[in-house]
Design a protein around this motif. Sequence first.
Motif, PDB file in Angstrom:
ATOM      1  N   VAL A   1       0.827  -1.213   0.000  1.00 33.99           N
ATOM      2  CA  VAL A   1       0.000   0.000   0.000  1.00 33.99           C
ATOM      3  C   VAL A   1       0.859   1.259   0.000  1.00 33.99           C
ATOM      4  O   VAL A   1       0.470   2.292  -0.559  1.00 33.99           O
ATOM      5  CB  VAL A   1      -0.966  -0.036   1.213  1.00 33.99           C
ATOM      6  N   SER A   2       2.047   1.188   0.570  1.00 36.52           N
ATOM      7  CA  SER A   2       2.938   2.361   0.631  1.00 36.52           C
ATOM      8  C   SER A   2       3.664   2.614  -0.688  1.00 36.52           C
ATOM      9  O   SER A   2       4.345   3.634  -0.828  1.00 36.52           O
ATOM     10  CB  SER A   2       3.981   2.164   1.730  1.00 36.52           C
ATOM     11  N   GLY A   3       3.549   1.681  -1.634  1.00 36.18           N
ATOM     12  CA  GLY A   3       4.270   1.830  -2.892  1.00 36.18           C
ATOM     13  C   GLY A   3       5.618   1.150  -2.913  1.00 36.18           C
ATOM     14  O   GLY A   3       6.365   1.266  -3.887  1.00 36.18           O
ATOM     15  N   GLY A   4       5.934   0.393  -1.871  1.00 34.51           N
ATOM     16  CA  GLY A   4       7.215  -0.310  -1.823  1.00 34.51           C
ATOM     17  C   GLY A   4       7.248  -1.557  -2.675  1.00 34.51           C
ATOM     18  O   GLY A   4       8.315  -1.983  -3.145  1.00 34.51           O
ATOM     19  N   LEU A   5       6.084  -2.165  -2.879  1.00 33.08           N
ATOM     20  CA  LEU A   5       5.961  -3.361  -3.698  1.00 33.08           C
ATOM     21  C   LEU A   5       4.716  -3.243  -4.568  1.00 33.08           C
ATOM     22  O   LEU A   5       3.720  -2.643  -4.150  1.00 33.08           O
ATOM     23  CB  LEU A   5       5.830  -4.609  -2.817  1.00 33.08           C
ATOM     24  N   ASP A   6       4.762  -3.828  -5.747  1.00 35.38           N
ATOM     25  CA  ASP A   6       3.550  -3.982  -6.541  1.00 35.38           C
ATOM     26  C   ASP A   6       2.591  -4.904  -5.783  1.00 35.38           C
ATOM     27  O   ASP A   6       3.031  -5.872  -5.146  1.00 35.38           O
ATOM     28  CB  ASP A   6       3.917  -4.591  -7.893  1.00 35.38           C
ATOM     29  N   LEU A   7       1.295  -4.628  -5.827  1.00 39.02           N
ATOM     30  CA  LEU A   7       0.347  -5.413  -5.036  1.00 39.02           C
ATOM     31  C   LEU A   7       0.361  -6.892  -5.413  1.00 39.02           C
ATOM     32  O   LEU A   7       0.362  -7.769  -4.530  1.00 39.02           O
ATOM     33  CB  LEU A   7      -1.068  -4.841  -5.175  1.00 39.02           C
ATOM     34  N   ILE A   8       0.379  -7.190  -6.700  1.00 41.55           N
ATOM     35  CA  ILE A   8       0.388  -8.594  -7.124  1.00 41.55           C
ATOM     36  C   ILE A   8       1.701  -9.266  -6.754  1.00 41.55           C
ATOM     37  O   ILE A   8       1.723 -10.421  -6.301  1.00 41.55           O
ATOM     38  CB  ILE A   8       0.121  -8.712  -8.643  1.00 41.55           C
ATOM     39  N   ASP A   9       2.807  -8.558  -6.905  1.00 43.55           N
ATOM     40  CA  ASP A   9       4.109  -9.096  -6.476  1.00 43.55           C
ATOM     41  C   ASP A   9       4.096  -9.421  -4.987  1.00 43.55           C
ATOM     42  O   ASP A   9       4.695 -10.417  -4.545  1.00 43.55           O
ATOM     43  CB  ASP A   9       5.233  -8.092  -6.758  1.00 43.55           C
ATOM     44  N   THR A  10       3.436  -8.577  -4.203  1.00 50.06           N
ATOM     45  CA  THR A  10       3.370  -8.799  -2.753  1.00 50.06           C
ATOM     46  C   THR A  10       2.667 -10.110  -2.439  1.00 50.06           C
ATOM     47  O   THR A  10       3.118 -10.888  -1.587  1.00 50.06           O
ATOM     48  CB  THR A  10       2.628  -7.642  -2.061  1.00 50.06           C
ATOM     49  N   ILE A  11       1.556 -10.362  -3.110  1.00 56.27           N
ATOM     50  CA  ILE A  11       0.788 -11.584  -2.862  1.00 56.27           C
ATOM     51  C   ILE A  11       1.612 -12.818  -3.229  1.00 56.27           C
ATOM     52  O   ILE A  11       1.651 -13.806  -2.482  1.00 56.27           O
ATOM     53  CB  ILE A  11      -0.537 -11.537  -3.652  1.00 56.27           C
ATOM     54  N   LYS A  12       2.311 -12.759  -4.363  1.00 54.07           N
ATOM     55  CA  LYS A  12       3.180 -13.868  -4.765  1.00 54.07           C
ATOM     56  C   LYS A  12       4.336 -14.044  -3.791  1.00 54.07           C
ATOM     57  O   LYS A  12       4.713 -15.178  -3.436  1.00 54.07           O
ATOM     58  CB  LYS A  12       3.711 -13.609  -6.177  1.00 54.07           C
TER      59      LYS A  12
END
Length: 309
Positions: free
Chosen positions: A99-110
């Motif tokens: 949410v802070s922009g540190g990771l892409d949301l989909i990348d985070t889930i993976k």
Amino acid sequence: MKYAFIFPGQGSQAVGMGKEIYENFVQAREILDRASDFCSIDFKKLLFEPNDNLAISEFTQPAIVLNSFMCYLALEESMALKADLTLGHSLGEFSALGVSGGLDLIDTIKLVNSRGKFMQAACEGKNASMMVILGLEDSKVEEICQNARENGAQVWAANYNCDGQIVVAGNKDDLAKLESTFKEAGAKRAMLLNMSVASHCPTLKDASENLVKELEPLIKDEFDPVVSNVIARAYTSKDEALQLLKAQLVKPVLYKQSIENIDSSVDCYVEFGAGVLKGMNKKITSKPTYSITDIKSLEEFMSFAKGEF
């Protein structure tokens, strides 16, 4: 108003979480469908139908993060509101990074799908578990764990949740032997948790090494402030993230200390998913905490944010 967006960790999962949000918000539907394709996991079945996989770390972790993102996107779709800080409990720190922009949301889930696999593999054959201690001062829990380690036991303080609630991790047999010791010291309860991993202690050293390798190419150079579980202070850069998230799996979660450190600069906390942290916050801060889990709770928070209360 200054807002801190907060995100729950493993143990907050429940069958049906996010279903109403998924059915009513375009961005929530889109991210679930994209995540299902990207991770090769049927998230509709995992989140919305009774199944055994929701209790297995490699599935639990992406399910919780996805639910948090769906709740966050429902708010984003409904009104423009920016967090001054983001904070997560254990696994939730990765939701905060997304949410802070540190990771892409989909990348985070993976990534957290892999995190769950790494944690399970690191604990394989080690009889790992965790125990919650209620009603005992942190210093006393630390003292008991220290004395036990000096006598060969593998037990560590793992999660500082709020006053009177701390979780310890390590070898299941060693933890079980300490149950009476904690109670004799004044604990109201010392209860083994139904877990096969020992989070936030040296047992996860191998998982920590593997996770940071997978994180390194994904994390952005700079992002909005995220409060670290390890140091209870905010960080904003890739170099800090790699160092702190490598340490996160083997160091205790300083959730209580994090809330105490940021409380003077926050007017309101908003939890996305579960409602677990809302309960903890009541014991740490007098500031309001809203938990967005469905349409009703979303509307309640929006009324507050728009000044209707």
